[in-house]
Design a protein around this motif. Sequence first.
Motif, PDB file in Angstrom:
ATOM      1  N   GLN A 155       0.708  -1.509   0.199  1.00  0.00           N
ATOM      2  CA  GLN A 155      -0.397  -0.299  -0.274  1.00  0.00           C
ATOM      3  C   GLN A 155       1.228   1.274  -0.313  1.00  0.00           C
ATOM      4  N   VAL A 156       0.418   2.089  -0.833  1.00  0.00           N
ATOM      5  CA  VAL A 156       1.089   3.359  -1.268  1.00  0.00           C
ATOM      6  C   VAL A 156       0.454   4.557  -0.835  1.00  0.00           C
ATOM      7  N   ALA A 157       0.789   5.717   0.107  1.00  0.00           N
ATOM      8  CA  ALA A 157       0.150   6.646   0.511  1.00  0.00           C
ATOM      9  C   ALA A 157       1.042   7.832   0.715  1.00  0.00           C
ATOM     10  N   THR A 158       0.284   9.057  -0.155  1.00  0.00           N
ATOM     11  CA  THR A 158       1.385  10.353  -0.234  1.00  0.00           C
ATOM     12  C   THR A 158       0.430  11.668  -0.496  1.00  0.00           C
ATOM     13  N   ARG A 159       1.200  12.352   0.378  1.00  0.00           N
ATOM     14  CA  ARG A 159       0.581  13.398   0.292  1.00  0.00           C
ATOM     15  C   ARG A 159       1.476  14.995   0.862  1.00  0.00           C
ATOM     16  N   TYR A 160       0.435  15.900  -0.234  1.00  0.00           N
ATOM     17  CA  TYR A 160       1.809  17.665   0.044  1.00  0.00           C
ATOM     18  C   TYR A 160       0.775  18.188   0.319  1.00  0.00           C
ATOM     19  N   ARG A 161       1.698  19.115   1.344  1.00  0.00           N
ATOM     20  CA  ARG A 161       0.842  19.932   1.873  1.00  0.00           C
ATOM     21  C   ARG A 161       1.975  21.553   1.354  1.00  0.00           C
ATOM     22  N   ALA A 162       1.680  22.336   0.336  1.00  0.00           N
ATOM     23  CA  ALA A 162       2.777  23.339   0.166  1.00  0.00           C
ATOM     24  C   ALA A 162       2.720  24.153   0.937  1.00  0.00           C
ATOM     25  N   SER A 163       3.866  25.300   1.056  1.00  0.00           N
ATOM     26  CA  SER A 163       4.030  26.498   1.765  1.00  0.00           C
ATOM     27  C   SER A 163       2.517  27.069   2.013  1.00  0.00           C
ATOM     28  N   ARG A 164       2.458  27.695   3.050  1.00  0.00           N
ATOM     29  CA  ARG A 164       1.283  29.393   3.202  1.00  0.00           C
ATOM     30  C   ARG A 164       2.181  30.528   2.539  1.00  0.00           C
ATOM     31  N   VAL A 165       3.536  29.953   2.192  1.00  0.00           N
ATOM     32  CA  VAL A 165       4.085  31.652   1.921  1.00  0.00           C
ATOM     33  C   VAL A 165       2.797  31.786   0.596  1.00  0.00           C
ATOM     34  N   SER A 166       2.986  30.841  -0.390  1.00  0.00           N
ATOM     35  CA  SER A 166       3.156  31.635  -1.945  1.00  0.00           C
ATOM     36  C   SER A 166       1.997  30.368  -2.770  1.00  0.00           C
ATOM     37  N   GLY A 167       1.675  29.355  -1.786  1.00  0.00           N
ATOM     38  CA  GLY A 167       0.701  27.836  -2.839  1.00  0.00           C
ATOM     39  C   GLY A 167       1.533  27.555  -3.660  1.00  0.00           C
ATOM     40  N   THR A 168       2.344  27.948  -3.838  1.00  0.00           N
ATOM     41  CA  THR A 168       3.014  27.224  -5.280  1.00  0.00           C
ATOM     42  C   THR A 168       4.725  26.206  -4.396  1.00  0.00           C
ATOM     43  N   ASN A 341      -4.570   3.386   8.686  1.00  0.00           N
ATOM     44  CA  ASN A 341      -3.537   2.438   8.026  1.00  0.00           C
ATOM     45  C   ASN A 341      -3.638   3.632   6.066  1.00  0.00           C
ATOM     46  N   GLY A 342      -2.643   3.430   6.045  1.00  0.00           N
ATOM     47  CA  GLY A 342      -3.014   3.953   4.326  1.00  0.00           C
ATOM     48  C   GLY A 342      -3.214   5.674   4.577  1.00  0.00           C
ATOM     49  N   GLU A 343      -4.300   5.780   3.608  1.00  0.00           N
ATOM     50  CA  GLU A 343      -4.648   7.269   3.484  1.00  0.00           C
ATOM     51  C   GLU A 343      -5.474   8.062   4.503  1.00  0.00           C
ATOM     52  N   GLU A 344      -6.172   6.847   5.602  1.00  0.00           N
ATOM     53  CA  GLU A 344      -6.298   7.467   6.765  1.00  0.00           C
ATOM     54  C   GLU A 344      -4.987   7.991   8.062  1.00  0.00           C
ATOM     55  N   PHE A 345      -4.504   7.053   7.863  1.00  0.00           N
ATOM     56  CA  PHE A 345      -3.096   7.166   9.044  1.00  0.00           C
ATOM     57  C   PHE A 345      -2.330   8.482   7.819  1.00  0.00           C
ATOM     58  N   VAL A 346      -2.119   8.624   6.565  1.00  0.00           N
ATOM     59  CA  VAL A 346      -1.258   9.958   6.275  1.00  0.00           C
ATOM     60  C   VAL A 346      -1.939  11.488   6.327  1.00  0.00           C
ATOM     61  N   ASP A 347      -3.242  11.506   6.674  1.00  0.00           N
ATOM     62  CA  ASP A 347      -4.448  12.653   6.625  1.00  0.00           C
ATOM     63  C   ASP A 347      -4.483  12.904   8.219  1.00  0.00           C
ATOM     64  N   ALA A 348      -4.741  11.817   8.986  1.00  0.00           N
ATOM     65  CA  ALA A 348      -4.491  12.209  10.129  1.00  0.00           C
ATOM     66  C   ALA A 348      -2.914  12.571  11.092  1.00  0.00           C
ATOM     67  N   LEU A 349      -2.391  12.231  10.473  1.00  0.00           N
ATOM     68  CA  LEU A 349      -0.549  12.680  11.110  1.00  0.00           C
ATOM     69  C   LEU A 349      -0.493  14.092  10.544  1.00  0.00           C
ATOM     70  N   ILE A 350      -0.933  14.670   9.480  1.00  0.00           N
ATOM     71  CA  ILE A 350      -1.070  15.883   9.188  1.00  0.00           C
ATOM     72  C   ILE A 350      -1.577  16.912   9.707  1.00  0.00           C
ATOM     73  N   SER A 351      -2.728  16.474   9.851  1.00  0.00           N
ATOM     74  CA  SER A 351      -3.722  17.470  10.606  1.00  0.00           C
ATOM     75  C   SER A 351      -3.899  17.276  11.674  1.00  0.00           C
ATOM     76  N   GLY A 352      -2.960  16.574  12.562  1.00  0.00           N
ATOM     77  CA  GLY A 352      -2.629  15.985  13.896  1.00  0.00           C
ATOM     78  C   GLY A 352      -1.539  16.961  14.241  1.00  0.00           C
ATOM     79  N   THR A 353      -0.754  16.790  13.539  1.00  0.00           N
ATOM     80  CA  THR A 353       0.479  18.092  13.790  1.00  0.00           C
ATOM     81  C   THR A 353      -0.306  19.587  13.579  1.00  0.00           C
ATOM     82  N   GLU A 354      -1.183  19.605  12.465  1.00  0.00           N
ATOM     83  CA  GLU A 354      -0.919  21.351  12.445  1.00  0.00           C
ATOM     84  C   GLU A 354      -1.748  21.402  13.478  1.00  0.00           C
ATOM     85  N   GLN A 355      -2.786  20.362  14.523  1.00  0.00           N
ATOM     86  CA  GLN A 355      -3.781  21.068  15.518  1.00  0.00           C
ATOM     87  C   GLN A 355      -2.444  21.002  16.282  1.00  0.00           C
ATOM     88  N   ALA A 356      -1.649  20.805  16.915  1.00  0.00           N
ATOM     89  CA  ALA A 356      -0.988  20.107  17.606  1.00  0.00           C
ATOM     90  C   ALA A 356       0.588  21.477  17.814  1.00  0.00           C
TER      91      ALA A 356
END
Length: 377
Positions: A155-168, A341-356
């Motif tokens: 299983q492969v799950a990937t995510r990318y979040r661009a910086s808020r500075v430019s959105g690029t 697992n998979g996509e759910e874990f990656v989404d929760a990891l990113i949102s969890g760091t943002e909330q913390a």
Amino acid sequence: MEDDPQDAFIVRELLEDGDLSVRLEWARSLDEARHLLAQQRVQCVLLDLGLPDARGLSALAAMREASGDAAVVVLTGLAEEQAGLAAVTAGAQDYLVKGRVEGEWLGRTLRYAMQRKQAEQAAVALHAERLRAEENARLERGLLPTPLLQQMPIQVATRYRASRVSGTLGGDFFDVVEDDDKVVHAMIGDVCGHGPDEAALGVCLRIAWRTLVLSGVTGTALLRQLERVLRAERGGDEIFVTMSTLALESDQRTVRVWRAGHPGLLVHSGSSVTWAEPGIGPALGLPLESEWEPTELELPAGGGLTLFTDGLFERRLPGDGMRLLGEEGLLAVARRHAHLNGEEFVDALISGTEQATAPDASADDVAVVHLRWKEEQ
């Protein structure tokens, strides 16, 4: 802007007779107008094309440059109406002919000119946003490819979040491929800096990585070749790249990891997560002797790994401008969501760091790659 006192007086009288509330400033020359514009913000400029120090369309060009967001309405003489039309073609919002202007008409012309200027600016901003979205789409295709897998049950799950500075999109990149020997190779990297040049360099390195892996070049030899590419393609000697590249063997247990200045990784075993720090060598592109030795990890049945860039944990904690979430904080977030697992874990990891962490406009890009073997049924 008007060098004739009589014409300036008429304009003032017409505006006072109209229903448009204005504060009028009179400049007798282009140089005097520039001085006024440097001191205060204006919404509209009435411009005579026959000033002592500028004439015709050159006066309009100079005033558009000096006035910034202000609308420009040109004043012409009775015999110069064609000059007014030419001025509108050259960028003025409207023109008026001296001697044919009434107070109500003048006020309406200025009001419409300001509205047209605002509409033009909105159109320009929309076009710039569209271009940025198109640029992001092109960069995304290069930086964030579709995993190239064949037979292995991973299983492969990937995510990318661009910086808020430019959105690029910036210089974070990753890839996952399976070779003909059923070995799954994965990589994540981060070009120092942020912007289109860094993104282009990331695309170059990502494509080089995939090409080399599919050609049978892996491990230390792979990193040496990527460093050669980096030194040839970067814009300056100060540019470096951190990277982790790994090989998941076909036995679904053995993982070999090479790190070039990159953060550690998360190791998954059932519903638990631990932090791993495989052996590390220098980042690519640094003026150091480059040696990257592999570290071998053993995964349990159905185990997995999560790779990420430092933007995921180098985030400031709320109420303290100095303390960062750090590796321990990231691990704590990961453990709270280890049952996913998979996509759910990656989404929760990113949102969890943002909330913390505290909202941070300067937060770096974030890239995450999660790999996990499918357990046999």
